[in-house]
Write a protein that holds these residues in place. Sequence first.
Motif, short mmCIF file in Angstrom:
data_model
loop_
_atom_site.label_atom_id
_atom_site.label_comp_id
_atom_site.label_asym_id
_atom_site.label_seq_id
_atom_site.Cartn_x
_atom_site.Cartn_y
_atom_site.Cartn_z
N ASP A 198 0.80 -1.21 0.00
CA ASP A 198 0.00 0.00 0.00
C ASP A 198 0.84 1.26 0.00
O ASP A 198 0.42 2.29 -0.49
CB ASP A 198 -0.86 0.04 1.27
N ASP A 199 1.96 1.20 0.60
CA ASP A 199 2.91 2.28 0.83
C ASP A 199 2.33 3.62 1.28
O ASP A 199 2.86 4.66 0.93
CB ASP A 199 3.86 2.51 -0.36
N SER A 200 1.27 3.62 2.07
CA SER A 200 0.90 4.83 2.80
C SER A 200 2.00 5.03 3.84
O SER A 200 2.26 4.14 4.65
CB SER A 200 -0.46 4.67 3.49
N PRO A 203 1.26 4.24 8.04
CA PRO A 203 1.16 2.83 8.43
C PRO A 203 2.47 2.07 8.19
O PRO A 203 2.83 1.18 8.96
CB PRO A 203 0.05 2.30 7.52
N LYS A 237 8.47 -0.45 -5.00
CA LYS A 237 7.89 -0.40 -3.66
C LYS A 237 8.87 -0.92 -2.61
O LYS A 237 8.83 -0.48 -1.45
CB LYS A 237 6.59 -1.20 -3.61
N ALA A 238 9.74 -1.86 -2.99
CA ALA A 238 10.69 -2.39 -2.02
C ALA A 238 11.62 -1.29 -1.52
O ALA A 238 12.05 -1.31 -0.36
CB ALA A 238 11.50 -3.51 -2.65
N GLU A 239 11.93 -0.33 -2.40
CA GLU A 239 12.79 0.77 -1.99
C GLU A 239 12.16 1.55 -0.85
O GLU A 239 12.83 1.92 0.12
CB GLU A 239 13.05 1.68 -3.19
N ALA A 240 10.83 1.80 -0.95
CA ALA A 240 10.16 2.55 0.12
C ALA A 240 10.21 1.76 1.43
O ALA A 240 10.45 2.31 2.51
CB ALA A 240 8.72 2.84 -0.28
#
Lengths: 260, 260, 260
Positions: A198-200, A203, A237-240
């Motif tokens: 989700d990368d909010s 959370p 997304k893995a970077e985040a």
Amino acid sequence: MGETVPERTYREVMTCAAPPPATPLQVAARDFVFGAVWPRPGLSRRDRRWVTLTCVGAADAPEPIDEHVYAALNSGDIGLEAMLEFVLHFAVYCGWPKASHIEGVVRRQWARIQQERGAESGEFPLLDDATLGPSDWTQRLKRGVQEFVDVNLIPAPRPETPYIHAGILNFVFGHVWQRPGLSRRERRIITVACVAIDDSPMPLRSHVGAALESGDVTKGEMDEIVLQFAAYYGFAKAEALGSTADAIWARRDGRSAEPA
Amino acid sequence: MGETVPERTYREVMTCAAPPPATPLQVAARDFVFGAVWPRPGLSRRDRRWVTLTCVGAADAPEPIDEHVYAALNSGDIGLEAMLEFVLHFAVYCGWPKASHIEGVVRRQWARIQQERGAESGEFPLLDDATLGPSDWTQRLKRGVQEFVDVNLIPAPRPETPYIHAGILNFVFGHVWQRPGLSRRERRIITVACVAIDDSPMPLRSHVGAALESGDVTKGEMDEIVLQFAAYYGFAKAEALGSTADAIWARRDGRSAEPA
Amino acid sequence: MGETVPERTYREVMTCAAPPPATPLQVAARDFVFGAVWPRPGLSRRDRRWVTLTCVGAADAPEPIDEHVYAALNSGDIGLEAMLEFVLHFAVYCGWPKASHIEGVVRRQWARIQQERGAESGEFPLLDDATLGPSDWTQRLKRGVQEFVDVNLIPAPRPETPYIHAGILNFVFGHVWQRPGLSRRERRIITVACVAIDDSPMPLRSHVGAALESGDVTKGEMDEIVLQFAAYYGFAKAEALGSTADAIWARRDGRSAEPA
């Protein structure tokens, strides 16, 4: 004639022989995913399966969901009860529709395995309402507040919106996180993968931070979760996820800077 | 001591030196993403950027979006006009909100590049309404039907719902696909990446099939798109894209089975 | 010199003047999104906002979430109570993390609006546990089964997995769908947008089918939902939603094929 490391790893993880790779994607899956990620120490096979199941479930990728649910159950690494608890936890963090699909997959793959073993499949027994926990709202919410604090390591929010009251305190922490069948540590791993999808940002920081701060997940294990996630949900997304984990770890002031 | 292949590739692609890798994720990014994917022949650097920009944009991954937009513009591989056309095409297939975010990034990174070069940033000039195409609806829809057929290689649907009439025929094919600044082939590549992210099976088959069938994208190029996509959006969704492309290619009846 | 239709529509929807468009995306937003989608009859402004809020929330696009939550509240089209119920319903269908983010946005934008109006913001009052519904499990599950049937127009599943027992029957239909503050019709619209985002085929068919079959949403309204969704979540997923709705409508045995 021996198996290569990727071939043996594929067979152990997927519980069947790797098909001969015929495209650049399949070569990279063999060399990177099964050659450079799954065999790594630092995170158990079962924990890697939780990250992978979350990723393929969230990705709506039909064959990978079928294959990974089958492999998790067929390998014996994950039992039916734990898999069904995963479906409910996943529903909370990735939404009911995707969970609905995975639940159907679990039923079909379980029936397939039973058939392959010449065993009866049969219906699932009805669950006892006692498994729903206390039905006294005051008691339930008090317990939910405590679970919220134990899991998240911050004070619980005031029950001033439906989302917090009926959702977070009554259901998510008032019930789901307390259910047996999955350990808190396992629930943390599944949740971290879900929030990474989700990368909010809040959370993400919250759940990654609580996983590390509680000691339930070491930095080394979190680094492996990040890499497993990168293979199945991509490096963007893995970077985040990775930079969130690294920043949280770096801020642990004055503690012994033990290596990851 | 010279640069390794991953280090040189990183520098060419990201237009800055690779930071020394400090986590398993960063090591894997260096060895897999920049060592085994970006340097491959079979798909141009510019085309690989279109796939990557689509993935990072859809993934909402803040730093990767900033870094890849900057790198695409700073390298000279993609000009500002083409980048802004990408934002609109992406909006059609991945929705306005994510596109709106990327547009803000494009403005900021363009201003940053101008500043780094000691040049004036200035406002973007207002666009001429003539660029919107014909305002005669009969003419516009007729042209939209033709563009639909030319792109999708199937008959256009009848304008019997708002989605088809106002959306597909009037806007998507009646205008966006016809805009100069991005070639049809480039629009196909961006669209394939978008539908792979969404993984709705029918749009996936439709757009991948039309890309291959038209000859605008060869099977070898499609295989490279799949791998580039796998790196940035993960092997789960990439599997669906790859197997769709392989199945479509295998069904090409009676044509010379030239190797991928 | 008067406002154009897109300019007036933008101002009514977003509660502020449209910025002069300077990129292809902004020109298309003006002409397509605010010129050809929002002004259409056939679906109320409030219902269009539900679809839009769901899309921007699921897309994790920060500025659009802020802007659309602000606009919905500031316009008076959606009140605070209904917006907070939306957050909980959205949490069920798109997952807790995204909902957590939106809830923060709702608080901040509400406080901003109060400040702009020179009013006190203040804390939200604590919710009464009575709003959690019956605490007798037998009664709750019986009511949940009934709600499931009334909403989905199919028999309820047996409570044989945690997902069905604790989740679907106890919480989703045993509580959330019954909460006042959002009508069932509005909950259907939000759910349709959520399942369209996920595009798991069975939940999509199920919820779209029930919305149409119940008569709560007409085919004409569903067509408008598809177009609104296409603008905010993209034409790729909208295609799946639209074709699902069209196929369900076409199968309505022996009924007069009245135009949508």
